[in-house]
Design a protein around this motif. Structure first.
Motif, PDB file in Angstrom:
ATOM      1  N   ASP A   1     117.093  46.705 -38.770  1.00  0.00           N
ATOM      2  CA  ASP A   1     117.466  45.388 -38.256  1.00  0.00           C
ATOM      3  C   ASP A   1     117.131  44.254 -39.232  1.00  0.00           C
ATOM      4  O   ASP A   1     116.922  43.117 -38.826  1.00  0.00           O
ATOM      5  CB  ASP A   1     116.821  45.131 -36.897  1.00  0.00           C
ATOM      6  N   THR A   2     117.145  44.558 -40.514  1.00  0.00           N
ATOM      7  CA  THR A   2     116.866  43.558 -41.550  1.00  0.00           C
ATOM      8  C   THR A   2     118.033  42.572 -41.660  1.00  0.00           C
ATOM      9  O   THR A   2     119.189  42.966 -41.634  1.00  0.00           O
ATOM     10  CB  THR A   2     116.630  44.248 -42.908  1.00  0.00           C
ATOM     11  N   PHE A   3     117.724  41.283 -41.789  1.00  0.00           N
ATOM     12  CA  PHE A   3     118.720  40.248 -42.024  1.00  0.00           C
ATOM     13  C   PHE A   3     119.002  40.150 -43.519  1.00  0.00           C
ATOM     14  O   PHE A   3     118.072  40.137 -44.330  1.00  0.00           O
ATOM     15  CB  PHE A   3     118.214  38.873 -41.560  1.00  0.00           C
ATOM     16  N   ALA A   4     120.268  40.039 -43.904  1.00  0.00           N
ATOM     17  CA  ALA A   4     120.676  39.786 -45.286  1.00  0.00           C
ATOM     18  C   ALA A   4     121.327  38.411 -45.320  1.00  0.00           C
ATOM     19  O   ALA A   4     122.369  38.199 -44.694  1.00  0.00           O
ATOM     20  CB  ALA A   4     121.636  40.856 -45.774  1.00  0.00           C
ATOM     21  N   ASN A   5     120.712  37.475 -46.020  1.00  0.00           N
ATOM     22  CA  ASN A   5     121.198  36.090 -46.083  1.00  0.00           C
ATOM     23  C   ASN A   5     121.560  35.734 -47.516  1.00  0.00           C
ATOM     24  O   ASN A   5     120.836  36.098 -48.446  1.00  0.00           O
ATOM     25  CB  ASN A   5     120.118  35.116 -45.611  1.00  0.00           C
ATOM     26  N   ILE A   6     122.642  34.999 -47.699  1.00  0.00           N
ATOM     27  CA  ILE A   6     122.965  34.466 -49.020  1.00  0.00           C
ATOM     28  C   ILE A   6     122.296  33.107 -49.127  1.00  0.00           C
ATOM     29  O   ILE A   6     122.579  32.201 -48.339  1.00  0.00           O
ATOM     30  CB  ILE A   6     124.481  34.363 -49.236  1.00  0.00           C
TER      31      ILE A   6
ATOM     32  N   GLY B   1     123.636  54.303 -48.474  1.00  0.00           N
ATOM     33  CA  GLY B   1     124.927  54.072 -47.845  1.00  0.00           C
ATOM     34  C   GLY B   1     124.845  53.307 -46.541  1.00  0.00           C
ATOM     35  O   GLY B   1     125.872  53.069 -45.897  1.00  0.00           O
ATOM     36  N   GLY B   2     123.651  52.898 -46.131  1.00  0.00           N
ATOM     37  CA  GLY B   2     123.474  52.157 -44.880  1.00  0.00           C
ATOM     38  C   GLY B   2     124.078  50.768 -44.954  1.00  0.00           C
ATOM     39  O   GLY B   2     124.500  50.308 -46.015  1.00  0.00           O
ATOM     40  N   GLN B   3     124.098  50.106 -43.819  1.00  0.00           N
ATOM     41  CA  GLN B   3     124.721  48.794 -43.746  1.00  0.00           C
ATOM     42  C   GLN B   3     123.821  47.822 -42.990  1.00  0.00           C
ATOM     43  O   GLN B   3     123.260  48.161 -41.958  1.00  0.00           O
ATOM     44  CB  GLN B   3     126.054  48.918 -43.017  1.00  0.00           C
ATOM     45  N   PHE B   4     123.699  46.605 -43.544  1.00  0.00           N
ATOM     46  CA  PHE B   4     122.989  45.538 -42.854  1.00  0.00           C
ATOM     47  C   PHE B   4     123.880  45.066 -41.712  1.00  0.00           C
ATOM     48  O   PHE B   4     125.017  44.673 -41.927  1.00  0.00           O
ATOM     49  CB  PHE B   4     122.694  44.370 -43.796  1.00  0.00           C
ATOM     50  N   LYS B   5     123.381  45.092 -40.506  1.00  0.00           N
ATOM     51  CA  LYS B   5     124.174  44.690 -39.355  1.00  0.00           C
ATOM     52  C   LYS B   5     124.103  43.187 -39.113  1.00  0.00           C
ATOM     53  O   LYS B   5     124.977  42.608 -38.499  1.00  0.00           O
ATOM     54  CB  LYS B   5     123.712  45.454 -38.120  1.00  0.00           C
ATOM     55  N   LYS B   6     123.059  42.561 -39.605  1.00  0.00           N
ATOM     56  CA  LYS B   6     122.870  41.126 -39.393  1.00  0.00           C
ATOM     57  C   LYS B   6     122.922  40.422 -40.747  1.00  0.00           C
ATOM     58  O   LYS B   6     122.090  40.662 -41.616  1.00  0.00           O
ATOM     59  CB  LYS B   6     121.526  40.866 -38.717  1.00  0.00           C
ATOM     60  N   THR B   7     123.921  39.555 -40.908  1.00  0.00           N
ATOM     61  CA  THR B   7     124.076  38.824 -42.166  1.00  0.00           C
ATOM     62  C   THR B   7     124.347  37.357 -41.880  1.00  0.00           C
ATOM     63  O   THR B   7     124.809  36.995 -40.796  1.00  0.00           O
ATOM     64  CB  THR B   7     125.247  39.380 -43.009  1.00  0.00           C
ATOM     65  N   GLN B   8     124.045  36.527 -42.863  1.00  0.00           N
ATOM     66  CA  GLN B   8     124.379  35.112 -42.787  1.00  0.00           C
ATOM     67  C   GLN B   8     125.063  34.740 -44.085  1.00  0.00           C
ATOM     68  O   GLN B   8     124.505  34.944 -45.172  1.00  0.00           O
ATOM     69  CB  GLN B   8     123.141  34.251 -42.586  1.00  0.00           C
ATOM     70  N   SER B   9     126.259  34.195 -43.988  1.00  0.00           N
ATOM     71  CA  SER B   9     127.051  33.857 -45.163  1.00  0.00           C
ATOM     72  C   SER B   9     126.486  32.649 -45.894  1.00  0.00           C
ATOM     73  O   SER B   9     125.610  31.944 -45.390  1.00  0.00           O
ATOM     74  CB  SER B   9     128.500  33.596 -44.760  1.00  0.00           C
ATOM     75  N   ALA B  10     127.064  32.397 -47.050  1.00  0.00           N
ATOM     76  CA  ALA B  10     126.631  31.280 -47.885  1.00  0.00           C
ATOM     77  C   ALA B  10     127.000  29.954 -47.232  1.00  0.00           C
ATOM     78  O   ALA B  10     128.022  29.833 -46.565  1.00  0.00           O
ATOM     79  CB  ALA B  10     127.290  31.379 -49.255  1.00  0.00           C
ATOM     80  N   MET B  11     126.139  28.976 -47.432  1.00  0.00           N
ATOM     81  CA  MET B  11     126.441  27.614 -47.006  1.00  0.00           C
ATOM     82  C   MET B  11     127.275  26.963 -48.109  1.00  0.00           C
ATOM     83  O   MET B  11     126.839  26.892 -49.255  1.00  0.00           O
ATOM     84  CB  MET B  11     125.157  26.801 -46.819  1.00  0.00           C
ATOM     85  N   VAL B  12     128.457  26.513 -47.760  1.00  0.00           N
ATOM     86  CA  VAL B  12     129.346  25.888 -48.727  1.00  0.00           C
ATOM     87  C   VAL B  12     129.160  24.380 -48.624  1.00  0.00           C
ATOM     88  O   VAL B  12     129.325  23.803 -47.539  1.00  0.00           O
ATOM     89  CB  VAL B  12     130.813  26.291 -48.471  1.00  0.00           C
ATOM     90  N   LEU B  13     128.789  23.762 -49.723  1.00  0.00           N
ATOM     91  CA  LEU B  13     128.472  22.338 -49.734  1.00  0.00           C
ATOM     92  C   LEU B  13     129.642  21.488 -49.245  1.00  0.00           C
ATOM     93  O   LEU B  13     129.451  20.525 -48.502  1.00  0.00           O
ATOM     94  CB  LEU B  13     128.053  21.912 -51.142  1.00  0.00           C
TER      95      LEU B  13
END
Length: 153
Positions: free
Chosen positions: A95-100, A125-137
């Motif tokens: 359940d790790t978060f991957a954030n840009i 081969g696993g996948q992060f289920k929780k991600t947060q995309s980049a903040m676009v200025l």
């Protein structure tokens, strides 16, 4: 004889200067000592990767734990698929978060990992289920301008 010794010292100084510039170029170019041969690959999907580039840092608690391997467009989901190479010394819960994130105001973008509390660990081969995309200025400025216009009405 004294001229030869002087030439020798000048040559040594020039070689040391060139070596320092090469080391600086590797540090600035994000090519510092990172062993990519002992890694496992994880995947993450983002709606917007912003300026994230292959070979960008992957950090957890400020520590370099991996690099971005590749960024492709998944034509089934229409999201960016980011392949992340993680050093085998580090394991992360499922359940790790991957954030840009961005280092500084306009610095380079990297992926920040925020571990969760799950007992199960992500495997090859696993996948992060929780991600947060980049903040676009530009998006943030646009939202700010719309909010300002609405508040004046």
């Amino acid at each position: 004889m004294q001229r030869t010794i002087l030439d020798l010292w000048v040559g040594a100084f020039v070689v040391a200067g060139i070596a320092a510039l090469v080391i600086l170029a590797f540090k600035v170019g994000n090519m510092s000592t990172y062993n990519a041969s002992h890694t496992y690959r994880l995947n993450a999907y983002f709606t917007n990767v912003g300026g994230l580039k292959p070979n960008a840092s992957v950090r957890s608690a400020g520590v370099l734990v991996g690099r971005v391997g590749s960024i492709t467009l998944d034509t089934e989901r229409y999201e960016a698929k980011v392949a992340i190479d993680i050093d085998q010394r580090y394991r992360f819960p499922a359940d790790t978060f991957a954030n840009i994130l961005t280092s500084g105001l306009i610095g380079e973008q990297y992926i920040g990992l925020l571990p969760g509390g799950d007992d199960e660990m992500l495997a090859e081969g696993g996948q992060f289920k929780k991600t947060q995309s980049a903040m676009v200025l530009e998006d943030l400025i646009g939202k700010f301008m719309v909010n300002q216009a609405d508040s004046k009405k």
